[in-house]
Design a protein around this motif. Structure first.
Motif, PDB file in Angstrom:
ATOM      1  N   THR A  53       0.817  -1.207   0.000  1.00 47.75           N
ATOM      2  CA  THR A  53       0.000   0.000   0.000  1.00 47.75           C
ATOM      3  C   THR A  53       0.852   1.258   0.000  1.00 47.75           C
ATOM      4  OG1 THR A  53      -0.131  -0.029   2.405  1.00 47.75           O
ATOM      5  CG2 THR A  53      -1.894  -1.139   1.214  1.00 47.75           C
ATOM      6  N   GLY A  54       0.232   2.319  -0.446  1.00 45.24           N
ATOM      7  CA  GLY A  54       0.873   3.628  -0.444  1.00 45.24           C
ATOM      8  C   GLY A  54       1.508   3.954  -1.773  1.00 45.24           C
ATOM      9  N   PRO A  55       1.787   5.235  -2.001  1.00 43.16           N
ATOM     10  CA  PRO A  55       2.386   5.659  -3.272  1.00 43.16           C
ATOM     11  C   PRO A  55       3.783   5.079  -3.458  1.00 43.16           C
ATOM     12  CG  PRO A  55       1.709   7.559  -1.936  1.00 43.16           C
ATOM     13  CD  PRO A  55       1.522   6.343  -1.106  1.00 43.16           C
ATOM     14  N   VAL A  56       4.109   4.754  -4.712  1.00 43.82           N
ATOM     15  CA  VAL A  56       5.410   4.179  -5.033  1.00 43.82           C
ATOM     16  C   VAL A  56       6.534   5.109  -4.605  1.00 43.82           C
ATOM     17  CG1 VAL A  56       6.924   3.512  -6.943  1.00 43.82           C
ATOM     18  CG2 VAL A  56       4.550   2.775  -6.924  1.00 43.82           C
ATOM     19  N   HIS A  57       6.366   6.412  -4.797  1.00 42.83           N
ATOM     20  CA  HIS A  57       7.454   7.346  -4.509  1.00 42.83           C
ATOM     21  C   HIS A  57       7.815   7.446  -3.026  1.00 42.83           C
ATOM     22  CE1 HIS A  57       3.963  10.017  -3.977  1.00 42.83           C
ATOM     23  NE2 HIS A  57       4.731  10.685  -3.150  1.00 42.83           N
ATOM     24  N   THR A  58       7.014   6.844  -2.141  1.00 47.14           N
ATOM     25  CA  THR A  58       7.338   6.866  -0.709  1.00 47.14           C
ATOM     26  C   THR A  58       7.852   5.514  -0.207  1.00 47.14           C
ATOM     27  OG1 THR A  58       5.096   6.267  -0.031  1.00 47.14           O
ATOM     28  CG2 THR A  58       5.580   8.637  -0.296  1.00 47.14           C
ATOM     29  N   CYS A  59       8.194   4.605  -1.115  1.00 49.49           N
ATOM     30  CA  CYS A  59       8.550   3.245  -0.693  1.00 49.49           C
ATOM     31  C   CYS A  59       9.765   3.215   0.223  1.00 49.49           C
ATOM     32  CB  CYS A  59       8.737   2.319  -1.883  1.00 49.49           C
ATOM     33  SG  CYS A  59      10.299   2.485  -2.735  1.00 49.49           S
ATOM     34  N   PHE A  60      10.744   4.098   0.012  1.00 55.02           N
ATOM     35  CA  PHE A  60      11.970   4.039   0.820  1.00 55.02           C
ATOM     36  C   PHE A  60      11.716   4.338   2.288  1.00 55.02           C
ATOM     37  CE2 PHE A  60      13.909   4.306  -3.380  1.00 55.02           C
ATOM     38  CZ  PHE A  60      14.880   3.324  -3.267  1.00 55.02           C
ATOM     39  N   SER A  61      10.623   4.993   2.593  1.00 55.92           N
ATOM     40  CA  SER A  61      10.317   5.255   4.000  1.00 55.92           C
ATOM     41  C   SER A  61       9.500   4.129   4.632  1.00 55.92           C
ATOM     42  CB  SER A  61       9.557   6.582   4.135  1.00 55.92           C
ATOM     43  OG  SER A  61       8.302   6.502   3.488  1.00 55.92           O
ATOM     44  N   ILE A  67      13.621  -4.185  -1.503  1.00 58.83           N
ATOM     45  CA  ILE A  67      12.289  -4.138  -2.117  1.00 58.83           C
ATOM     46  C   ILE A  67      12.131  -2.845  -2.903  1.00 58.83           C
ATOM     47  CG2 ILE A  67       9.812  -3.922  -1.627  1.00 58.83           C
ATOM     48  CD1 ILE A  67      10.210  -5.967   0.604  1.00 58.83           C
ATOM     49  N   CYS A  68      12.598  -1.745  -2.339  1.00 60.70           N
ATOM     50  CA  CYS A  68      12.485  -0.454  -3.024  1.00 60.70           C
ATOM     51  C   CYS A  68      13.299  -0.433  -4.307  1.00 60.70           C
ATOM     52  CB  CYS A  68      12.927   0.672  -2.087  1.00 60.70           C
ATOM     53  SG  CYS A  68      11.827   0.818  -0.672  1.00 60.70           S
ATOM     54  N   GLU A  69      14.466  -1.031  -4.281  1.00 58.97           N
ATOM     55  CA  GLU A  69      15.278  -1.096  -5.505  1.00 58.97           C
ATOM     56  C   GLU A  69      14.591  -1.934  -6.574  1.00 58.97           C
ATOM     57  OE1 GLU A  69      19.077  -2.465  -4.107  1.00 58.97           O
ATOM     58  OE2 GLU A  69      19.633  -0.482  -3.336  1.00 58.97           O
ATOM     59  N   ALA A  70      13.970  -3.032  -6.163  1.00 56.41           N
ATOM     60  CA  ALA A  70      13.224  -3.868  -7.116  1.00 56.41           C
ATOM     61  C   ALA A  70      12.041  -3.086  -7.699  1.00 56.41           C
ATOM     62  CB  ALA A  70      12.748  -5.150  -6.446  1.00 56.41           C
ATOM     63  N   ILE A  71      11.381  -2.298  -6.874  1.00 56.10           N
ATOM     64  CA  ILE A  71      10.254  -1.483  -7.332  1.00 56.10           C
ATOM     65  C   ILE A  71      10.732  -0.446  -8.346  1.00 56.10           C
ATOM     66  CG2 ILE A  71       8.612   0.299  -6.610  1.00 56.10           C
ATOM     67  CD1 ILE A  71       8.207  -1.377  -4.024  1.00 56.10           C
ATOM     68  N   MET A  72      11.817   0.217  -8.042  1.00 57.76           N
ATOM     69  CA  MET A  72      12.333   1.244  -8.953  1.00 57.76           C
ATOM     70  C   MET A  72      12.797   0.627 -10.286  1.00 57.76           C
ATOM     71  SD  MET A  72      11.868   4.097  -7.550  1.00 57.76           S
ATOM     72  CE  MET A  72      10.611   3.770  -6.345  1.00 57.76           C
ATOM     73  N   LEU A  73      13.425  -0.531 -10.232  1.00 57.67           N
ATOM     74  CA  LEU A  73      13.834  -1.224 -11.451  1.00 57.67           C
ATOM     75  C   LEU A  73      12.607  -1.619 -12.275  1.00 57.67           C
ATOM     76  CD1 LEU A  73      15.996  -2.483 -13.259  1.00 57.67           C
ATOM     77  CD2 LEU A  73      15.903  -4.521 -11.800  1.00 57.67           C
ATOM     78  N   ALA A  74      11.578  -2.114 -11.601  1.00 61.08           N
ATOM     79  CA  ALA A  74      10.348  -2.501 -12.297  1.00 61.08           C
ATOM     80  C   ALA A  74       9.676  -1.288 -12.934  1.00 61.08           C
ATOM     81  CB  ALA A  74       9.390  -3.198 -11.326  1.00 61.08           C
ATOM     82  N   GLU A  75       9.700  -0.153 -12.270  1.00 69.76           N
ATOM     83  CA  GLU A  75       9.139   1.079 -12.840  1.00 69.76           C
ATOM     84  C   GLU A  75       9.914   1.492 -14.085  1.00 69.76           C
ATOM     85  OE1 GLU A  75       6.424   3.900 -11.442  1.00 69.76           O
ATOM     86  OE2 GLU A  75       5.999   1.844 -12.043  1.00 69.76           O
ATOM     87  N   ALA A  76      11.246   1.397 -14.031  1.00 73.70           N
ATOM     88  CA  ALA A  76      12.066   1.744 -15.194  1.00 73.70           C
ATOM     89  C   ALA A  76      11.778   0.796 -16.361  1.00 73.70           C
ATOM     90  CB  ALA A  76      13.546   1.699 -14.827  1.00 73.70           C
ATOM     91  N   ARG A  77      11.622  -0.495 -16.072  1.00 78.44           N
ATOM     92  CA  ARG A  77      11.302  -1.463 -17.127  1.00 78.44           C
ATOM     93  C   ARG A  77       9.933  -1.182 -17.736  1.00 78.44           C
ATOM     94  NH1 ARG A  77      13.735  -6.894 -14.308  1.00 78.44           N
ATOM     95  NH2 ARG A  77      15.877  -6.523 -14.959  1.00 78.44           N
TER      96      ARG A  77
END
Length: 181
Positions: A53-61, A67-77
């Motif tokens: 849950t929550g916005p992707v841009h706040t994942c690091f908090s 997990i956040c790195e995987a999310i950012m890589l998936a967004e780039a892909r």
């Protein structure tokens, strides 16, 4: 998503829709709603997903760094895929864009960064393919027939068979680096 296929689409004012991306098993699927202009998400098969849950841009908090790195890589892909799809519907011919999409889906369905599958399950209808390719369902039917008659690919009963990888790659101008980068 742990299982199933889903489509991300933009519905236009005239009621037509363009599928801009697909979510496949074992991929991150980001669903963020941004008002009336947002994408719709439609399950194309039975889907099982894990919700963060929550916005992707706040994942690091909220989540561990891995997990956040995987999310950012998936967004780039996903950005790369959507860019390729835009190039397809705007600049590739119907046969090129269909071959390109089928090669991409095959690579993603098999989660392979080096090889191409001989076959893969694909729950898409011709109408859904048409919405992803910016073509009519009748035109998709003709293109699939042409690809089949030329011994390149067949698509029957929810299974895509890639008969001639080299031929498809050449026709599509396919470079898989956008999927695995």
């Amino acid at each position: 998503m742990t299982a199933g296929w889903a489509a991300f689409a933009k519905t236009l004012r005239n009621g037509s829709r363009l599928i801009v991306d697909f979510a496949l098993p074992h991929e991150f699927a980001f669903i963020e709603f941004c008002g009336d202009g947002s994408e719709t998400v439609t399950a194309l098969s039975d889907v099982t997903a894990i919700e963060l849950t929550g916005p992707v841009h706040t994942c690091f908090s909220r989540y561990p760094q891995s997990i956040c790195e995987a999310i950012m890589l998936a967004e780039a892909r996903r950005y790369s895929r959507v860019t390729e799809h835009l190039a397809g519907v705007s600049r590739r011919g119907p046969i090129e864009r269909t071959a390109h999409l089928l090669l991409e889906l095959g690579c993603r369905a098999h989660r392979s960064v080096t090889g191409y599958p001989q076959r893969f399950e694909c729950p898409l209808t011709q109408a859904q393919l048409a919405d992803a390719l910016g073509l009519s369902a009748v035109h998709v039917s003709r293109v699939l027939k042409d690809l089949r008659e030329n011994g390149l690919v067949s698509f029957r009963n929810g299974v895509v068979e890639l008969h001639d990888h080299a031929g498809l790659i050449k026709i599509a101008g396919f470079d898989r680096s956008y999927i695995s980068s």
